[in-house]
Design a protein around this motif. Structure first.
Motif, PDB file in Angstrom:
ATOM      1  N   ALA A 173       1.232   7.036  -0.407  1.00  0.00           N
ATOM      2  CA  ALA A 173       2.017   8.237  -0.730  1.00  0.00           C
ATOM      3  C   ALA A 173       1.253   9.129  -1.707  1.00  0.00           C
ATOM      4  O   ALA A 173       1.259  10.359  -1.571  1.00  0.00           O
ATOM      5  CB  ALA A 173       3.375   7.844  -1.310  1.00  0.00           C
ATOM      6  N   MET A 174       0.579   8.520  -2.670  1.00  0.00           N
ATOM      7  CA  MET A 174      -0.208   9.295  -3.635  1.00  0.00           C
ATOM      8  C   MET A 174      -1.369   9.995  -2.933  1.00  0.00           C
ATOM      9  O   MET A 174      -1.633  11.173  -3.181  1.00  0.00           O
ATOM     10  CB  MET A 174      -0.713   8.393  -4.762  1.00  0.00           C
ATOM     11  CG  MET A 174       0.389   7.909  -5.678  1.00  0.00           C
ATOM     12  SD  MET A 174      -0.174   6.691  -6.886  1.00  0.00           S
ATOM     13  CE  MET A 174      -1.239   7.712  -7.904  1.00  0.00           C
ATOM     14  N   ARG A 175      -2.047   9.293  -2.032  1.00  0.00           N
ATOM     15  CA  ARG A 175      -3.167   9.885  -1.293  1.00  0.00           C
ATOM     16  C   ARG A 175      -2.690  11.023  -0.394  1.00  0.00           C
ATOM     17  O   ARG A 175      -3.305  12.083  -0.356  1.00  0.00           O
ATOM     18  CB  ARG A 175      -3.867   8.811  -0.455  1.00  0.00           C
ATOM     19  CG  ARG A 175      -5.037   9.336   0.373  1.00  0.00           C
ATOM     20  CD  ARG A 175      -5.612   8.277   1.307  1.00  0.00           C
ATOM     21  NE  ARG A 175      -4.637   7.459   1.991  1.00  0.00           N
ATOM     22  CZ  ARG A 175      -3.927   7.858   3.050  1.00  0.00           C
ATOM     23  NH1 ARG A 175      -4.078   9.059   3.543  1.00  0.00           N
ATOM     24  NH2 ARG A 175      -3.055   7.042   3.615  1.00  0.00           N
TER      25      ARG A 175
ATOM     26  N   ALA B  92      -2.018   2.047 -13.503  1.00  0.00           N
ATOM     27  CA  ALA B  92      -3.414   2.306 -13.142  1.00  0.00           C
ATOM     28  C   ALA B  92      -3.440   3.058 -11.842  1.00  0.00           C
ATOM     29  O   ALA B  92      -2.595   2.863 -10.979  1.00  0.00           O
ATOM     30  CB  ALA B  92      -4.178   0.993 -13.029  1.00  0.00           C
ATOM     31  N   GLN B  93      -4.413   3.930 -11.711  1.00  0.00           N
ATOM     32  CA  GLN B  93      -4.563   4.670 -10.480  1.00  0.00           C
ATOM     33  C   GLN B  93      -5.525   3.934  -9.575  1.00  0.00           C
ATOM     34  O   GLN B  93      -6.473   3.344 -10.013  1.00  0.00           O
ATOM     35  CB  GLN B  93      -5.097   6.079 -10.778  1.00  0.00           C
ATOM     36  CG  GLN B  93      -4.120   6.872 -11.612  1.00  0.00           C
ATOM     37  CD  GLN B  93      -4.690   8.205 -12.027  1.00  0.00           C
ATOM     38  OE1 GLN B  93      -5.573   8.723 -11.381  1.00  0.00           O
ATOM     39  NE2 GLN B  93      -4.178   8.758 -13.092  1.00  0.00           N
ATOM     40  N   GLY B  94      -5.247   4.008  -8.229  1.00  0.00           N
ATOM     41  CA  GLY B  94      -6.089   3.262  -7.308  1.00  0.00           C
ATOM     42  C   GLY B  94      -6.898   4.107  -6.440  1.00  0.00           C
ATOM     43  O   GLY B  94      -6.933   5.202  -6.231  1.00  0.00           O
TER      44      GLY B  94
ATOM     45  N   ALA C 299       0.807  -1.223   0.000  1.00  0.00           N
ATOM     46  CA  ALA C 299       0.000   0.000   0.000  1.00  0.00           C
ATOM     47  C   ALA C 299       0.842   1.276   0.000  1.00  0.00           C
ATOM     48  O   ALA C 299       0.294   2.364  -0.081  1.00  0.00           O
ATOM     49  CB  ALA C 299      -0.932   0.002   1.209  1.00  0.00           C
ATOM     50  N   ARG C 300       2.155   1.172   0.081  1.00  0.00           N
ATOM     51  CA  ARG C 300       2.993   2.375   0.217  1.00  0.00           C
ATOM     52  C   ARG C 300       2.789   3.390  -0.893  1.00  0.00           C
ATOM     53  O   ARG C 300       2.648   4.570  -0.635  1.00  0.00           O
ATOM     54  CB  ARG C 300       4.465   1.989   0.325  1.00  0.00           C
ATOM     55  CG  ARG C 300       4.825   1.574   1.724  1.00  0.00           C
ATOM     56  CD  ARG C 300       6.322   1.520   1.945  1.00  0.00           C
ATOM     57  NE  ARG C 300       6.527   0.933   3.258  1.00  0.00           N
ATOM     58  CZ  ARG C 300       7.216  -0.157   3.489  1.00  0.00           C
ATOM     59  NH1 ARG C 300       7.813  -0.777   2.503  1.00  0.00           N
ATOM     60  NH2 ARG C 300       7.329  -0.626   4.711  1.00  0.00           N
TER      61      ARG C 300
END
Length: 190
Positions: free
Chosen positions: A122-124, A188-190, A117-118
């Motif tokens: 980090a994106m969030r 892909a973006q999550g 999930a890193r």
């Protein structure tokens, strides 16, 4: 706890950026010079507001800022915390059959999941920091809502296009904060 690094804006103009004490000095001097714009001091990484009491002399202001405590030499002790976990009987059966038992298996699963999930985390965090900054300094700017939608949609090109006419310092910092929020090309973006 106060952050190590901050950024300060006088209105929409970058006033200071860097170590907390340097930013506080710059803000205090600007306030003492009679600046007539509102000043925002934000955590450089998260864009959360940093509360500083600027009443008094520069020395008095600096003395009120808590100093980081030096860390003790050596490795910190690993702490084990017992908490309740509720699982179905079949989950407990599977965990009990694992080498090392349920606790070892659960720790391994948590480590694996946290590693996986890193990038998403980090994106969030980058997206949230960019949004907090944008809301704080450009909440009334033309295109704010469209820029917010582009940020949350992961559309870097659209965000850059929308904020192109925003004040240069705000635009530059916003885009720097937002950059890690966008998935690398081909992912892909999550």
């Amino acid at each position: 706890m106060l952050p190590d690094h901050c950024i300060a804006f006088a209105g929409t103009t970058l006033l200071a950026k860097g170590p907390l004490l340097d930013v506080v000095r710059a803000v205090k001097r600007a306030l003492d010079s009679g600046i007539d714009q509102s000043i925002a001091v934000l955590d450089l990484a998260s864009s959360r507001p940093v509360e500083i009491n600027f009443i008094g002399t520069e020395e008095e202001v600096l003395q009120r800022i808590p100093r980081a405590q030096p860390r003790a030499a050596g490795r910190p002790k690993l702490g084990v915390v017992a908490r309740e976990v509720t699982l179905l009987p079949r989950h407990w059966e599977w965990l009990s059959a694992q080498p090392g038992g349920a606790s070892v298996a659960l720790r391994k699963l948590v480590e694996l999941a946290s590693r996986d999930a890193r990038q998403a985390d980090a994106m969030r965090e980058a997206r949230d920091a960019a949004y907090r900054f944008m809301h704080e300094l450009a909440g009334d700017a033309p295109g704010f809502e469209e820029a917010s939608r582009a940020l949350f949609a992961g559309d870097a090109a659209r965000l850059e296009q929308i904020v192109a006419d925003w004040p240069a310092d705000v635009r530059a910092h916003l885009l720097a904060l937002a950059q890690p929020a966008f998935a690398p090309a081909g992912e892909a973006q999550g």
